[in-house]
Design a protein around this motif. Sequence first.
Motif: not given
Length: 394
Positions: A196-199, A254-270
Amino acid sequence: MNITSSELAQAADAVNAVAARPLQLAVVLPTYNERKNVATMIERLDKALSGIAWEVIFVDDNSPDGTSDEARRLSLIDPRVRCIQRIGRRGLASAAIEGMCSTSAPIVAVMDADHQHDPALLPGMLEAVASGEYDISYASRFAEGASTEAWGRPDRVKASGLANRIANKVTGVALTDPMSGFFLLRTQTLRADAHRLSGVGFKILLDILATVDAPLRVKEFPLNFAARAEGESKLDRTVVFEFLVGLYDKWLGRIIPTRFALFGTVGAFGAVLHMTVLALVLHLFGAQFALSHYPKEAAFIFGQTIASLIAMTFNFALNNELTYADKRLRGFGPVARGWAQFALTCAFGMLANIGASTALVRVGFHPYPAAIVGIVLASVWNFALSSKFVWGKY
Ligand SMILES: Nc1nc2c(ncn2[C@@H]2O[C@H](COP(=O)(O)OP(=O)(O)O)[C@@H](O)[C@H]2O)c(=O)[nH]1
Ligand SMILES: [Mg+2]
């Protein structure tokens, strides 16, 4: 691999020590480019843990400096030394989890390999848990009697104060340093919840505390946090940022994977940057293009291309710093190669972007909403491919 006679004598002692009684403690040391710290770390563990049956597990992510080779060289003469060499993987948290799961010792500790954590605390930490009085012991940089002066990073000390207060609310345990990377617990406690750890990232203690359902009895040990001995820090993403990522990961990961959320946020700035550049180009060169013999959308294609290139470079830099801080590409070669791979990935995204948006403009769409449609198409593609191709193993 040269083994000296004094090393051989040491090895004999070590073998005897191992044979004498069952393993009590495993020390997991995640490493990335720590070759020069390996031998000295083993020496310090040997000194600190005399009278205890221990083993040390280096979990090395295939460091280019040959950390794994060094660990294996020493392992030949000291069976208490083990090495897991992970290929095509990066990340402190996942390395720590794999190391902890790989031992048969009933109690396991995790430490940094760069000498910032003092192994002399281990016997006390072990005693607190082995006696059954506590479930976890950990070393705090901010407990009464601890010090961080030698660290020489006042910015990171301050940030930790803020993060800690939020962390205490989240875990329900009042710790002075929940972001500590130096802790010890019963291996069984870890194994029961390891799935259950996120790693993700490097706040593994916080992750354990927030994940394990039963309230854990935690014993704090004041740590004199030292400066790193050799090499350089890999984790200079700010503590607050890391912490927010950790919280997000626990709640929404678990709903929106953390990396995708980060990538998306960076993308929004982009995207904002992209639109700004596009507007600037249209504003500066729009009139000139209109007077030329080029087709009427030429200024738009020109603007889109320039804007995409600039936004792409910006996104690569920010994703490398933040989204993939744990797998960050470093040095001119890897960064240049990563940029080129990212550019290649984005080139297809960019084609889809320019193609789709131009088609929309042709059928009468306003240029800006058309560009946004193009950006959304491109970013999904970019994430899917770059997570594997640029920062992962393809
Ligand atoms: N296996 C593995 N270990 C890592 C990774 N990143 C950092 N480490 C190790 O984690 C420990 C802490 O990292 P460090 O760079 O010193 O972070 P800092 O102390 O926060 O500056 C060190 O022993 C590093 O070698 C990684 O991606 N994989
Ligand atoms: Mg360090």
